[in-house]
Design a protein around this motif. Structure first.
Motif, PDB file in Angstrom:
ATOM      1  N   GLY A 140       0.738  -1.248   0.000  1.00 18.45           N
ATOM      2  CA  GLY A 140       0.000   0.000   0.000  1.00 18.45           C
ATOM      3  C   GLY A 140       0.766   1.295   0.000  1.00 18.45           C
ATOM      4  N   ALA A 141       2.097   1.249   0.027  1.00 17.73           N
ATOM      5  CA  ALA A 141       2.848   2.500  -0.096  1.00 17.73           C
ATOM      6  C   ALA A 141       2.689   3.022  -1.525  1.00 17.73           C
ATOM      7  CB  ALA A 141       4.317   2.279   0.232  1.00 17.73           C
ATOM      8  N   ARG A 142       2.719   4.339  -1.667  1.00 20.20           N
ATOM      9  CA  ARG A 142       2.452   4.953  -2.963  1.00 20.20           C
ATOM     10  C   ARG A 142       3.408   6.103  -3.224  1.00 20.20           C
ATOM     11  NH1 ARG A 142      -0.525   9.656  -3.552  1.00 20.20           N
ATOM     12  NH2 ARG A 142      -1.243  10.090  -5.665  1.00 20.20           N
ATOM     13  N   LEU A 143       3.872   6.185  -4.460  1.00 21.85           N
ATOM     14  CA  LEU A 143       4.627   7.342  -4.931  1.00 21.85           C
ATOM     15  C   LEU A 143       3.720   8.087  -5.890  1.00 21.85           C
ATOM     16  CD1 LEU A 143       7.431   8.809  -5.031  1.00 21.85           C
ATOM     17  CD2 LEU A 143       7.843   7.512  -7.139  1.00 21.85           C
ATOM     18  N   GLY A 144       3.261   9.265  -5.466  1.00 20.05           N
ATOM     19  CA  GLY A 144       2.359  10.055  -6.300  1.00 20.05           C
ATOM     20  C   GLY A 144       3.133  10.921  -7.280  1.00 20.05           C
ATOM     21  N   PHE A 145       2.435  11.879  -7.857  1.00 19.82           N
ATOM     22  CA  PHE A 145       3.032  12.753  -8.869  1.00 19.82           C
ATOM     23  C   PHE A 145       3.704  13.974  -8.259  1.00 19.82           C
ATOM     24  CE2 PHE A 145       0.082  10.111 -11.102  1.00 19.82           C
ATOM     25  CZ  PHE A 145       0.698   9.865 -12.321  1.00 19.82           C
ATOM     26  N   GLY A 146       3.571  14.175  -6.949  1.00 17.16           N
ATOM     27  CA  GLY A 146       4.338  15.214  -6.278  1.00 17.16           C
ATOM     28  C   GLY A 146       3.561  16.413  -5.772  1.00 17.16           C
ATOM     29  N   ALA A 147       2.282  16.538  -6.137  1.00 10.58           N
ATOM     30  CA  ALA A 147       1.515  17.702  -5.686  1.00 10.58           C
ATOM     31  C   ALA A 147       0.898  17.509  -4.305  1.00 10.58           C
ATOM     32  CB  ALA A 147       0.431  18.044  -6.706  1.00 10.58           C
ATOM     33  N   GLY A 148       0.720  16.270  -3.872  1.00 13.03           N
ATOM     34  CA  GLY A 148       0.217  15.980  -2.526  1.00 13.03           C
ATOM     35  C   GLY A 148      -1.297  16.039  -2.370  1.00 13.03           C
ATOM     36  N   TYR A 149      -2.035  16.254  -3.462  1.00 11.34           N
ATOM     37  CA  TYR A 149      -3.493  16.392  -3.345  1.00 11.34           C
ATOM     38  C   TYR A 149      -4.158  15.132  -2.807  1.00 11.34           C
ATOM     39  CZ  TYR A 149      -3.255  20.801  -5.879  1.00 11.34           C
ATOM     40  OH  TYR A 149      -2.986  22.085  -6.250  1.00 11.34           O
ATOM     41  N   TYR A 150      -3.755  13.968  -3.315  1.00 13.69           N
ATOM     42  CA  TYR A 150      -4.397  12.729  -2.859  1.00 13.69           C
ATOM     43  C   TYR A 150      -4.064  12.433  -1.399  1.00 13.69           C
ATOM     44  CZ  TYR A 150      -6.891  11.129  -6.944  1.00 13.69           C
ATOM     45  OH  TYR A 150      -7.820  11.016  -7.938  1.00 13.69           O
ATOM     46  N   ASP A 151      -2.810  12.663  -1.000  1.00 10.25           N
ATOM     47  CA  ASP A 151      -2.456  12.417   0.403  1.00 10.25           C
ATOM     48  C   ASP A 151      -3.304  13.282   1.331  1.00 10.25           C
ATOM     49  OD1 ASP A 151      -0.458  10.393   0.238  1.00 10.25           O
ATOM     50  OD2 ASP A 151       0.914  11.886  -0.580  1.00 10.25           O
ATOM     51  N   ARG A 152      -3.497  14.543   0.970  1.00 10.20           N
ATOM     52  CA  ARG A 152      -4.303  15.426   1.817  1.00 10.20           C
ATOM     53  C   ARG A 152      -5.765  14.984   1.838  1.00 10.20           C
ATOM     54  NH1 ARG A 152      -0.633  19.085  -0.397  1.00 10.20           N
ATOM     55  NH2 ARG A 152      -2.050  19.862  -2.017  1.00 10.20           N
ATOM     56  N   PHE A 153      -6.285  14.558   0.694  1.00  9.27           N
ATOM     57  CA  PHE A 153      -7.671  14.092   0.661  1.00  9.27           C
ATOM     58  C   PHE A 153      -7.840  12.810   1.477  1.00  9.27           C
ATOM     59  CE2 PHE A 153     -10.976  11.366  -1.065  1.00  9.27           C
ATOM     60  CZ  PHE A 153     -12.080  12.203  -1.010  1.00  9.27           C
ATOM     61  N   LEU A 154      -6.928  11.858   1.279  1.00  5.14           N
ATOM     62  CA  LEU A 154      -7.065  10.551   1.915  1.00  5.14           C
ATOM     63  C   LEU A 154      -6.845  10.590   3.427  1.00  5.14           C
ATOM     64  CD1 LEU A 154      -5.283   8.313  -0.744  1.00  5.14           C
ATOM     65  CD2 LEU A 154      -7.748   8.555  -0.357  1.00  5.14           C
ATOM     66  N   GLU A 155      -6.195  11.632   3.901  1.00  4.78           N
ATOM     67  CA  GLU A 155      -5.931  11.746   5.341  1.00  4.78           C
ATOM     68  C   GLU A 155      -7.230  11.699   6.153  1.00  4.78           C
ATOM     69  OE1 GLU A 155      -3.276  14.581   8.295  1.00  4.78           O
ATOM     70  OE2 GLU A 155      -3.617  15.200   6.225  1.00  4.78           O
ATOM     71  N   ASN A 156      -8.310  12.264   5.611  1.00  6.11           N
ATOM     72  CA  ASN A 156      -9.583  12.296   6.334  1.00  6.11           C
ATOM     73  C   ASN A 156     -10.661  11.438   5.686  1.00  6.11           C
ATOM     74  OD1 ASN A 156      -8.715  14.258   8.293  1.00  6.11           O
ATOM     75  ND2 ASN A 156      -8.758  15.751   6.636  1.00  6.11           N
ATOM     76  N   TYR A 157     -10.287  10.670   4.670  1.00  2.36           N
ATOM     77  CA  TYR A 157     -11.268   9.846   3.950  1.00  2.36           C
ATOM     78  C   TYR A 157     -11.387   8.492   4.634  1.00  2.36           C
ATOM     79  CZ  TYR A 157     -13.318   7.043   0.200  1.00  2.36           C
ATOM     80  OH  TYR A 157     -14.129   6.205  -0.528  1.00  2.36           O
ATOM     81  N   SER A 158     -12.618   8.033   4.880  1.00  2.00           N
ATOM     82  CA  SER A 158     -12.805   6.780   5.622  1.00  2.00           C
ATOM     83  C   SER A 158     -13.372   5.648   4.761  1.00  2.00           C
ATOM     84  CB  SER A 158     -13.708   7.017   6.827  1.00  2.00           C
ATOM     85  OG  SER A 158     -14.963   7.532   6.398  1.00  2.00           O
ATOM     86  N   GLY A 159     -13.551   5.889   3.455  1.00  2.00           N
ATOM     87  CA  GLY A 159     -14.058   4.836   2.571  1.00  2.00           C
ATOM     88  C   GLY A 159     -12.954   3.905   2.102  1.00  2.00           C
TER      89      GLY A 159
END
Length: 194
Positions: A140-159
């Protein structure tokens, strides 16, 4: 803060940026035939998951040429009467907006296609997020594209979260920072030669 901390985190960032470049190059070397074969297998794995089958609303990107093509995922969702939402950057934040075959698209801030509408779907109404990335580990570790948008969204996402990883995107380890969010399920396949 310890004296070595800044250089350690600086080293992670250099490693991440180097890894991103390597991943982009690796993905470019995947033949069209190989990419199509692997993508088809990953779609089938996705459609068999409980997360997909139970989801009423699915978040997915409108893919770029380098990425796994998400159009078949969107079409399968529509065929199964699932709602689809796609990311849009508004005021430096990522929201998800409704997407259907009548949606008007524009080029967004990151040169990514996105619907014209700013009508955000609340995160608690999204059952499954198909998370993009350049590289993943099986745990489950992930290397994104560098903008951090998904990490910030997923921090509070419970689905539920899932990623589809082409063979060239699967790594044994990735440089990870404390704010990086893990994906619950990473779907992978074995690479076959052309």
């Amino acid at each position: 803060m310890k004296a070595g901390s800044a250089s350690f985190f600086g080293e992670i960032m250099i490693n991440k940026n180097e890894q991103r470049q390597l991943q982009k190059e690796a993905l470019k070397t995947l033949s069209i035939h190989q990419k199509q074969m692997e993508s088809h297998q990953l779609y089938q794995l996705l459609f068999e998951t409980a997360a997909w089958q139970e989801a009423g609303t699915i978040a997915v990107t409108l893919s770029m040429p380098l990425e796994l093509d998400t159009a078949p995922i969107i079409e399968a969702a529509w065929s199964a009467n699932k709602k689809t939402v796609v990311p849009k950057i508004v005021h430096h934040q990522m929201i998800f907006v409704p997407f259907d075959d009548a949606s008007n698209l524009q080029t967004g801030q990151l040169s990514i296609r996105e619907p014209v509408t700013d009508s955000a779907v609340p995160e608690n109404k999204i059952d499954l997020v198909i998370v993009p990335g350049l590289a993943f580990t099986k745990n489950g570790a992930r290397l994104g594209f560098g903008a951090g948008y998904y990490d910030r969204f997923l921090e509070n996402y419970s689905g539920k979260t899932v990623a589809l990883a082409l063979s060239r995107q699967v790594k044994n380890a990735l440089p990870i920072e404390s704010h990086d969010q893990r994906i619950q399920e990473v779907l992978t396949i074995q690479e076959t030669k052309d």
